[in-house]
Each structure stands twice: as structure tokens, then as C-alpha cells.
Scaffold this active site. Sequence first.
Site, PDB file in Angstrom:
ATOM      1  N   HIS A   1     -15.183  16.636  -8.181  1.00 30.72           N
ATOM      2  CA  HIS A   1     -16.432  16.625  -7.407  1.00 30.72           C
ATOM      3  C   HIS A   1     -17.417  17.646  -7.933  1.00 30.72           C
ATOM      4  O   HIS A   1     -17.153  18.851  -7.924  1.00 30.72           O
ATOM      5  CB  HIS A   1     -16.136  16.917  -5.933  1.00 30.72           C
ATOM      6  CG  HIS A   1     -17.274  16.593  -5.019  1.00 30.72           C
ATOM      7  ND1 HIS A   1     -17.458  15.348  -4.465  1.00 30.72           N
ATOM      8  CD2 HIS A   1     -18.308  17.343  -4.584  1.00 30.72           C
ATOM      9  CE1 HIS A   1     -18.539  15.362  -3.708  1.00 30.72           C
ATOM     10  NE2 HIS A   1     -19.079  16.557  -3.768  1.00 30.72           N
TER      11      HIS A   1
ATOM     12  N   ASP B   1     -21.804  18.224  -7.601  1.00 30.35           N
ATOM     13  CA  ASP B   1     -23.017  17.745  -6.940  1.00 30.35           C
ATOM     14  C   ASP B   1     -24.282  17.920  -7.771  1.00 30.35           C
ATOM     15  O   ASP B   1     -25.382  17.992  -7.214  1.00 30.35           O
ATOM     16  CB  ASP B   1     -23.196  18.468  -5.602  1.00 30.35           C
ATOM     17  CG  ASP B   1     -22.406  17.818  -4.485  1.00 30.35           C
ATOM     18  OD1 ASP B   1     -22.645  16.630  -4.204  1.00 30.35           O
ATOM     19  OD2 ASP B   1     -21.541  18.490  -3.890  1.00 30.35           O
TER      20      ASP B   1
ATOM     21  N   GLU C   1     -20.241  10.108  -1.658  1.00 33.02           N
ATOM     22  CA  GLU C   1     -19.731  11.067  -0.673  1.00 33.02           C
ATOM     23  C   GLU C   1     -20.280  10.750   0.715  1.00 33.02           C
ATOM     24  O   GLU C   1     -21.363  11.173   1.087  1.00 33.02           O
ATOM     25  CB  GLU C   1     -20.113  12.492  -1.088  1.00 33.02           C
ATOM     26  CG  GLU C   1     -19.456  13.554  -0.233  1.00 33.02           C
ATOM     27  CD  GLU C   1     -19.775  14.954  -0.709  1.00 33.02           C
ATOM     28  OE1 GLU C   1     -19.018  15.876  -0.339  1.00 33.02           O
ATOM     29  OE2 GLU C   1     -20.766  15.141  -1.439  1.00 33.02           O
TER      30      GLU C   1
ATOM     31  N   HIS D   1     -18.972  12.286   5.454  1.00 32.60           N
ATOM     32  CA  HIS D   1     -19.381  13.616   5.008  1.00 32.60           C
ATOM     33  C   HIS D   1     -19.228  14.528   6.223  1.00 32.60           C
ATOM     34  O   HIS D   1     -18.169  14.518   6.853  1.00 32.60           O
ATOM     35  CB  HIS D   1     -20.807  13.594   4.421  1.00 32.60           C
ATOM     36  CG  HIS D   1     -21.172  14.886   3.752  1.00 32.60           C
ATOM     37  ND1 HIS D   1     -22.222  15.674   4.172  1.00 32.60           N
ATOM     38  CD2 HIS D   1     -20.591  15.548   2.718  1.00 32.60           C
ATOM     39  CE1 HIS D   1     -22.287  16.757   3.408  1.00 32.60           C
ATOM     40  NE2 HIS D   1     -21.309  16.721   2.526  1.00 32.60           N
TER      41      HIS D   1
ATOM     42  N   HIS E   1     -13.430  15.847   3.669  1.00 35.56           N
ATOM     43  CA  HIS E   1     -14.441  15.816   4.742  1.00 35.56           C
ATOM     44  C   HIS E   1     -13.995  15.090   5.998  1.00 35.56           C
ATOM     45  O   HIS E   1     -14.646  15.236   7.037  1.00 35.56           O
ATOM     46  CB  HIS E   1     -15.765  15.200   4.264  1.00 35.56           C
ATOM     47  CG  HIS E   1     -16.644  16.139   3.514  1.00 35.56           C
ATOM     48  ND1 HIS E   1     -17.328  17.175   4.126  1.00 35.56           N
ATOM     49  CD2 HIS E   1     -16.956  16.215   2.193  1.00 35.56           C
ATOM     50  CE1 HIS E   1     -18.026  17.838   3.216  1.00 35.56           C
ATOM     51  NE2 HIS E   1     -17.808  17.284   2.029  1.00 35.56           N
TER      52      HIS E   1
ATOM     53  N   HIS F   1     -12.163  17.225  -3.063  1.00 35.32           N
ATOM     54  CA  HIS F   1     -12.474  18.661  -3.035  1.00 35.32           C
ATOM     55  C   HIS F   1     -12.075  19.243  -1.680  1.00 35.32           C
ATOM     56  O   HIS F   1     -12.886  19.435  -0.803  1.00 35.32           O
ATOM     57  CB  HIS F   1     -13.937  18.935  -3.374  1.00 35.32           C
ATOM     58  CG  HIS F   1     -14.967  18.259  -2.494  1.00 35.32           C
ATOM     59  ND1 HIS F   1     -14.968  16.915  -2.237  1.00 35.32           N
ATOM     60  CD2 HIS F   1     -16.049  18.764  -1.833  1.00 35.32           C
ATOM     61  CE1 HIS F   1     -15.996  16.619  -1.448  1.00 35.32           C
ATOM     62  NE2 HIS F   1     -16.654  17.724  -1.182  1.00 35.32           N
TER      63      HIS F   1
ATOM     64  N   ASP G   1     -16.540  21.454  -6.570  1.00 33.60           N
ATOM     65  CA  ASP G   1     -17.734  21.334  -5.717  1.00 33.60           C
ATOM     66  C   ASP G   1     -18.901  22.159  -6.257  1.00 33.60           C
ATOM     67  O   ASP G   1     -19.731  22.638  -5.486  1.00 33.60           O
ATOM     68  CB  ASP G   1     -17.421  21.715  -4.269  1.00 33.60           C
ATOM     69  CG  ASP G   1     -18.417  21.103  -3.276  1.00 33.60           C
ATOM     70  OD1 ASP G   1     -19.201  20.221  -3.675  1.00 33.60           O
ATOM     71  OD2 ASP G   1     -18.426  21.520  -2.109  1.00 33.60           O
TER      72      ASP G   1
END
Length: 392
Positions: A20, A22, A123, A150, A191, A212, A320
Amino acid sequence: MTSLEEARELLREFPVADGHNDLPWALREQVRYDLDARDIATAQNAHLHTDIPRLREGGVGAQYWSVYVRADLPEPVSATLEQIDCVRQLLARHPADLAPALTAADMEAARGQGRIASLMGAEGGHSIANSLATLRALYALGVRYLTLTHNHNVAWADSATDVPAVGGLSAFGREVVREMNRLGMLVDLSHVAATTMRDALDATEAPVIFSHSSSRAVCDHPRNIPDDVLERLPANGGVAMVTFVPKFVLQEAVDWTAAADENMRAHGFHHLDTTAEAMKVHRAFEESHPRPVATVATVADHLDHMREVAGIDHLGIGGDYDGTAFTPDGLNDVSGYPNLIAELLDRGWSRADLAKLTWQNAVRVLSAAEDVSRDLRTRRAPSNATIESLDG
């Protein structure tokens, strides 16, 4: 040879397959996808955790780029498509370094070419807008995992950080999992609420991932994985990819983060905002309230525990990066992975164990999902079920 030198040598053969990152969202937020303004072929240390030179320095061989969008956006599907387009633009700009990847075989081919296999993960179930056809469209565009939620619930699944509403997965949520299995899309349980984790493990016919997430027994945060769920991974074949986010891995950081988030909201910012203006507010808060500092050892503590509970065949890494305001000392950006491997070497992890952690488990779990898909596609047509028909 020092532990760090040994770690770098190992990563040349078995690079990190990270679950993961972003970067696409950071590029959206910072420069609205102006890739000249954030050219990742050059050092972007002042703005990002991620660029190609630091990916190379960190020994990264595969990356799931998150095509995350915020759940409160008015058009989350369109925004997700923009995120996918961003990844495609990055791949087109940097073909010598980034290799498009859809399969486990693609990951291995990229490793053989010395390129970074680039996959995508969506995500949050809000990205499919309660539509299995949209789920299939995302798969067709290259998305290879969906995180079921999420930070907020969706209509068919409970999030770890929202008030329980469904009690785990609804009937439609179970159908989403079934359709993901048929497609060969990995079910990502980062999540989600622990009830959702358990329901998904009951429903799935393929291995799952946590792209993650770390250990709840080591740091009691709802974003982490309880031991009873970790204990189910060997039977499922799934992989839990430890994350580096300090507020998820360091117990002392939990209370501090709650106060920092409230401060962000008081100043009119979303608590996950990492724009320059928001970061000024973060830094001002930190100056007056020094934050607890996570380290490489903090993350290694999670991996030690997760290996004891789930076994070495079920662990991976999901940093992350560019999705968190803060990072642990020694894991400041994507160049830091060798420091974690060196720490684990010092703790007695074998080369064979570390090869599984960094590369082999991530490749195996995608390959296993592909095997399940090949079988299911011979026996099951695409589902046209609706949330109304299944959940009422």
C-alpha cells in the site's frame, strides 16, 4: 558484512513487494496530477515519501499503488477512475523503472527485468457504489484488490473506525466477496471491523490480504488485526502486511493522535489532510505537544508477534507511505526498508524467512487468488445481484 549490508544484498534478490502506497492521492492533493510539478524520476524529499530514486534505494520490487478516494466525495467512482488514470500516466512516463503488473507472473517478470512491478488496489468499498458491475469494471482497468471499507462504514460492511451498523458483512457484502473471488481480485481486510474480518474469512474461497495493518495485541488500535483473526490466516492462505503508521504501531501514539486529530478538525481540516496548509497545523501542534516516536524496532515488534501467531508464510509489508503525516524513525520514506530487514536479521530472522516477508508471500497470495478465479469462472457466471435484492 554488517546487517544493513546483508539486508541490501538480500533485497537485490528478493525485493520488497509493498501492499500500500498512497502516492496517487498525494499527487491529486498537492498538484492535481501535474506530474511535471512532482516528477518522481527526481528526488521529491520535500514533498513526498516516494520517488523512483528512493524506491530503488529502498529495494522495492513491487508496489500496490492505492487508488484511494475519500468516501465523502460526491462522485467517488469518477474520482477512483482519475486515480487509476494517474497510475497509468506514471507508468507511461517511467517505463524503464515501473512495469505494469496484473498477475503474479507479471511481478516475477518485472523482477527479472529489474523494474518495479506496479499494481493497483482500491481502498474502500465506496469506490464501487454498491455495484458489482462497477467492481468488474475496476478489475478490468487493472485493480487487483479492494479494501472493503476505509475509515467509514459502507452500506454492506462495517469499518474498524466507525459505529457498527451491519454487524460485519451484509448479504450483499458476502456477494461482493464472492464476486471478487470469481474475478481474482484480492479481498483486503485492512480498515474493516474485526466482525467484518471474520465474516469475510467465513465467506471467501480465496486467500485474503491485509494490505497495511499491524497487530492489535502489540498496539490496541481498532485498525490492527486481533490474534484470533491472525490465527485463521494459515487455513485461509492469506497475508497480513505490517504497516508503519506510528498511530497504529505505537501504543503511546494512540492518545496523542486523538488529540492531534481533534486539533486538525478545530482548525477546519480533515484529520487525514497532508496538504502544506494542513501540515503547518500538524507541526504547530507537535511543537507544543511532542509526539511519541515510533522506530524500526517498534515495527519489528509487531512482526515478531505476528510471526508467532500466524507463521512466516502469512506476513508481508505495507508501509502506507504518502498516506500518513508521520513515519517511524529509520522508516522515514520508501528508502528505509533495508533498516527494517537489518533489524530483523539482528533478531535472528533467517534469509529464507525474510525472502517470504519481502517478496514470496505477496506473489504467492496473488497467484492463489488467480487459481481460485480460474476454477470459479468455469462454474459461476458474473453476479448481477443488487444491494436492494439481497439486503432489502
